[in-house]
Design a protein around this motif. Structure first.
Motif, PDB file in Angstrom:
ATOM      1  N   GLN A   1       0.827  -1.203   0.000  1.00 40.47           N
ATOM      2  CA  GLN A   1       0.000   0.000   0.000  1.00 40.47           C
ATOM      3  C   GLN A   1       0.862   1.255   0.000  1.00 40.47           C
ATOM      4  N   LEU A   2       0.440   2.221  -0.824  1.00 43.60           N
ATOM      5  CA  LEU A   2       1.129   3.516  -0.857  1.00 43.60           C
ATOM      6  C   LEU A   2       0.323   4.548  -0.090  1.00 43.60           C
ATOM      7  N   LYS A   3       1.039   5.415   0.604  1.00 49.83           N
ATOM      8  CA  LYS A   3       0.388   6.559   1.261  1.00 49.83           C
ATOM      9  C   LYS A   3       1.042   7.820   0.711  1.00 49.83           C
ATOM     10  N   PHE A   4       0.217   8.830   0.448  1.00 52.18           N
ATOM     11  CA  PHE A   4       0.741  10.062  -0.147  1.00 52.18           C
ATOM     12  C   PHE A   4       0.691  11.195   0.874  1.00 52.18           C
ATOM     13  N   ILE A   5       1.790  11.891   0.951  1.00 48.23           N
ATOM     14  CA  ILE A   5       1.891  13.009   1.902  1.00 48.23           C
ATOM     15  C   ILE A   5       2.234  14.259   1.101  1.00 48.23           C
ATOM     16  N   HIS A   6       1.323  15.199   1.052  1.00 47.67           N
ATOM     17  CA  HIS A   6       1.603  16.420   0.297  1.00 47.67           C
ATOM     18  C   HIS A   6       2.693  17.228   0.993  1.00 47.67           C
ATOM     19  N   ALA A   7       3.632  17.695   0.214  1.00 46.20           N
ATOM     20  CA  ALA A   7       4.757  18.466   0.754  1.00 46.20           C
ATOM     21  C   ALA A   7       5.006  19.670  -0.158  1.00 46.20           C
ATOM     22  N   PRO A   8       4.035  20.602  -0.217  1.00 49.26           N
ATOM     23  CA  PRO A   8       4.191  21.725  -1.141  1.00 49.26           C
ATOM     24  C   PRO A   8       5.446  22.538  -0.829  1.00 49.26           C
ATOM     25  N   TYR A   9       6.078  22.995  -1.901  1.00 48.28           N
ATOM     26  CA  TYR A   9       7.300  23.815  -1.822  1.00 48.28           C
ATOM     27  C   TYR A   9       8.500  23.048  -1.285  1.00 48.28           C
ATOM     28  N   TRP A  10       8.543  21.761  -1.584  1.00 45.88           N
ATOM     29  CA  TRP A  10       9.789  20.991  -1.408  1.00 45.88           C
ATOM     30  C   TRP A  10      10.331  20.757  -2.801  1.00 45.88           C
ATOM     31  N   HIS A  11      10.740  21.592  -3.527  1.00 45.00           N
ATOM     32  CA  HIS A  11      10.859  23.013  -3.523  1.00 45.00           C
ATOM     33  C   HIS A  11       9.930  23.665  -4.548  1.00 45.00           C
ATOM     34  N   TRP A  12       9.033  22.884  -5.123  1.00 44.76           N
ATOM     35  CA  TRP A  12       7.998  23.380  -6.037  1.00 44.76           C
ATOM     36  C   TRP A  12       6.634  23.195  -5.373  1.00 44.76           C
ATOM     37  N   PRO A  13       5.621  23.921  -5.845  1.00 42.92           N
ATOM     38  CA  PRO A  13       4.307  23.805  -5.201  1.00 42.92           C
ATOM     39  C   PRO A  13       3.614  22.470  -5.446  1.00 42.92           C
ATOM     40  N   ASP A  14       4.113  21.690  -6.394  1.00 42.65           N
ATOM     41  CA  ASP A  14       3.429  20.461  -6.821  1.00 42.65           C
ATOM     42  C   ASP A  14       3.775  19.220  -5.996  1.00 42.65           C
ATOM     43  N   THR A  15       4.674  19.351  -5.055  1.00 43.58           N
ATOM     44  CA  THR A  15       5.400  18.177  -4.550  1.00 43.58           C
ATOM     45  C   THR A  15       4.647  17.364  -3.505  1.00 43.58           C
TER      46      THR A  15
ATOM     47  N   MET B   1      16.481  23.689  -1.137  1.00 41.67           N
ATOM     48  CA  MET B   1      15.392  23.737  -0.158  1.00 41.67           C
ATOM     49  C   MET B   1      15.450  24.959   0.750  1.00 41.67           C
ATOM     50  N   GLY B   2      16.632  25.553   0.878  1.00 41.95           N
ATOM     51  CA  GLY B   2      16.846  26.641   1.836  1.00 41.95           C
ATOM     52  C   GLY B   2      15.788  27.742   1.817  1.00 41.95           C
ATOM     53  N   PRO B   3      15.322  28.163   0.640  1.00 46.19           N
ATOM     54  CA  PRO B   3      14.328  29.247   0.642  1.00 46.19           C
ATOM     55  C   PRO B   3      12.971  28.839   1.225  1.00 46.19           C
ATOM     56  N   TYR B   4      12.770  27.574   1.508  1.00 41.96           N
ATOM     57  CA  TYR B   4      11.433  27.104   1.929  1.00 41.96           C
ATOM     58  C   TYR B   4      11.466  26.444   3.304  1.00 41.96           C
ATOM     59  N   ARG B   5      12.249  26.992   4.205  1.00 35.52           N
ATOM     60  CA  ARG B   5      12.465  26.330   5.501  1.00 35.52           C
ATOM     61  C   ARG B   5      11.159  26.073   6.253  1.00 35.52           C
ATOM     62  N   LYS B   6      10.248  27.028   6.208  1.00 41.53           N
ATOM     63  CA  LYS B   6       8.982  26.836   6.924  1.00 41.53           C
ATOM     64  C   LYS B   6       8.242  25.612   6.376  1.00 41.53           C
ATOM     65  N   LYS B   7       8.294  25.462   5.061  1.00 44.83           N
ATOM     66  CA  LYS B   7       7.627  24.321   4.422  1.00 44.83           C
ATOM     67  C   LYS B   7       8.320  23.005   4.781  1.00 44.83           C
ATOM     68  N   MET B   8       9.638  23.067   4.966  1.00 37.88           N
ATOM     69  CA  MET B   8      10.362  21.858   5.398  1.00 37.88           C
ATOM     70  C   MET B   8       9.781  21.376   6.730  1.00 37.88           C
ATOM     71  N   LEU B   9       9.665  22.312   7.654  1.00 36.20           N
ATOM     72  CA  LEU B   9       9.198  21.940   8.996  1.00 36.20           C
ATOM     73  C   LEU B   9       7.762  21.417   8.959  1.00 36.20           C
ATOM     74  N   GLU B  10       6.929  22.009   8.109  1.00 33.81           N
ATOM     75  CA  GLU B  10       5.529  21.559   8.026  1.00 33.81           C
ATOM     76  C   GLU B  10       5.450  20.107   7.539  1.00 33.81           C
ATOM     77  N   ALA B  11       6.240  19.783   6.521  1.00 31.92           N
ATOM     78  CA  ALA B  11       6.177  18.416   5.985  1.00 31.92           C
ATOM     79  C   ALA B  11       6.834  17.412   6.933  1.00 31.92           C
ATOM     80  N   ILE B  12       7.913  17.821   7.595  1.00 35.75           N
ATOM     81  CA  ILE B  12       8.567  16.909   8.547  1.00 35.75           C
ATOM     82  C   ILE B  12       7.600  16.576   9.685  1.00 35.75           C
ATOM     83  N   GLU B  13       6.806  17.547  10.075  1.00 36.25           N
ATOM     84  CA  GLU B  13       5.792  17.301  11.112  1.00 36.25           C
ATOM     85  C   GLU B  13       4.813  16.205  10.648  1.00 36.25           C
ATOM     86  N   LYS B  14       4.501  16.220   9.360  1.00 36.39           N
ATOM     87  CA  LYS B  14       3.541  15.221   8.843  1.00 36.39           C
ATOM     88  C   LYS B  14       4.106  13.809   8.820  1.00 36.39           C
ATOM     89  N   ILE B  15       5.440  13.681   8.710  1.00 38.15           N
ATOM     90  CA  ILE B  15       6.006  12.316   8.602  1.00 38.15           C
ATOM     91  C   ILE B  15       6.611  11.834   9.916  1.00 38.15           C
TER      92      ILE B  15
END
Ligand code: FEO
Length: 396
Positions: A135-149, A195-209
């Motif tokens: 089974q695959l699970k998908f975790i949205h991680a926008p701005y790692w480093h594009w909005p689509d990720t 990734m450096g310009p998106y540090r806040k987004k890094m933390l948001e996605a790390i929280e999800k995983i």
């Protein structure tokens, strides 16, 4: 190198580009890079990520050595940048039964990248899709480093596919982090640059995983991380965490000094700016790596720049610091400039011009000292620093 089984029934089917020395024109790659793609040989065979268009033929040959392309059920597009999606059009021509799984943003991007009709399905954040026996699970991680990720997590194998996340431009066909040469510097360089310009987004996605059981990280470039995957995740977390006392304003003082005179000014400015409400960090721009300063800059409320004038200009190391600021979230930060000079003294004005162009807020006129600072000059420097710190507090 052909393919590599990284876990039972999961094959690396990527390509090596050992001679690459500049990725996307501007990113220096000391040891080349790899474009990693993976084939999960589950009940519903699935491909994760792809490779650059110029390697499409080699890539398809590798896939054909493992599977009939008509049997591919899903192609997961974690991120659509062309170093991964470049081969997708060729793959879809043969893998005509495959359905492309992606975020909604990625689906829109693919439409304008591929210009072909294909079977697509948008997956939501947290959605799971069965591959039959896995089974695959998908975790949205926008701005790692594009909005689509997004990230893809293969539950049965505790494997995370984060595309560009935790990746490295580093080519070594031994592929696993415990087999290849030391790539820590390249790993950090990749983080800071991509990734450096998106540090806040890094933390948001790390929280999800954070609660996932991750035993293996299979990124889209460079070594596959299996010895201690959390070491790499925690490094991202550390590098993304603001560097400041939450109870204080933070001011940075960057200076460059040829004969120690601008340094004396900088030290006096820093002393003056250090108050009960403001923490100050002083950096000799000639002795720091500008790219490692991004997190400090992003954390700061205000930044002071000091440079002497040489040949009618500020001196290179201070420009190197200012140059990386275009890729940092600096909107609204306060700044001011200072420096020594001998006859013309253009450095402060030129720094101001550039800082204004970067949309920083210049809060006070520059402070210039002729040749060597006197005691009186150093008092003025201290007051200059104090006034700057006061401007930071008054913004709260
Ligand atoms: Fe490796 Fe954002 O592409």
């Amino acid at each position: 190198m052909q393919t590599l089984e990284i876990k039972k029934d999961i094959h690396w089917v990527g390509v090596l580009n050992a001679t690459l020395r500049a990725f996307d024109v501007v990113f220096k790659t000391r040891y080349g890079s790899t474009y990693n793609s993976y084939l999960i040989q589950s009940d519903k065979p699935t491909i994760i990520d792809g490779v650059h268009a110029k390697f499409a033929s080699e890539y398809l040959d590798k896939l054909r050595s493992l599977i009939n392309l008509k049997d591919i059920h899903y192609i997961v597009v974690n991120h659509t940048e062309m170093d991964h999606s470049g081969s997708l059009g060729c793959l879809l021509k043969e893998a005509s039964n495959a359905q492309v799984l992606s975020t909604k943003t990625a689906a829109l991007f693919l439409k304008n990248i591929l210009h072909i009709d294909f079977k697509g399905k948008v997956v939501e954040d947290g959605e799971c899709i069965s591959l039959g026996n896995k089974q695959l699970k998908f975790i949205h991680a926008p701005y790692w480093h594009w909005p689509d990720t997004m990230f893809t997590y293969l539950e049965e194998d505790q494997t995370l596919f984060p595309c560009d996340g935790f990746a490295t431009h580093f080519c070594d066909e031994r592929m696993f982090d415990d087999r290849v040469d030391d790539f820590s510097e390249d790993f950090r360089h990749y983080f800071e640059h991509i990734m450096g310009p998106y540090r806040k987004k890094m933390l948001e996605a790390i929280e999800k995983i954070k609660n996932l059981n991750i035993q293996l990280i299979a990124p889209s470039h460079g070594p596959i991380l299996r010895t201690d995957p959390w070491k790499y995740i925690n490094a991202y977390k550390d590098w993304s965490t603001p560097r400041k006392d939450p109870n204080k304003r933070l001011a940075l003082v960057f200076y460059v000094s040829m004969y120690g005179n601008t340094k004396k000014m900088a030290e006096a400015v820093a002393r003056g700016a250090s108050t009960m409400n403001t923490e100050v960090k002083l950096f000799d721009a000639a002795n720091v790596s500008p790219e490692f300063m991004r997190c400090e800059i992003e954390s700061a409320d205000g930044i002071l720049f000091g440079s002497p004038t040489m040949n009618g200009d500020a001196v290179r190391p201070i420009w190197d610091i200012i140059d990386i600021m275009f890729s940092v979230n600096i909107k609204g930060k306060k700044c001011a400039t200072f420096g020594t000079y001998g006859w013309s003294g253009e450095a402060t004005r030129l720094m101001e011009d550039r800082l204004r162009g970067l949309k920083l807020n210049i809060v006070q006129p520059p402070l210039k000292v002729l040749f060597t600072p006197t005691e009186e000059d150093l008092k003025k420097c201290s007051i200059f620093g104090y006034d700057f710190a006061k401007s930071l507090v008054s913004s709260s």
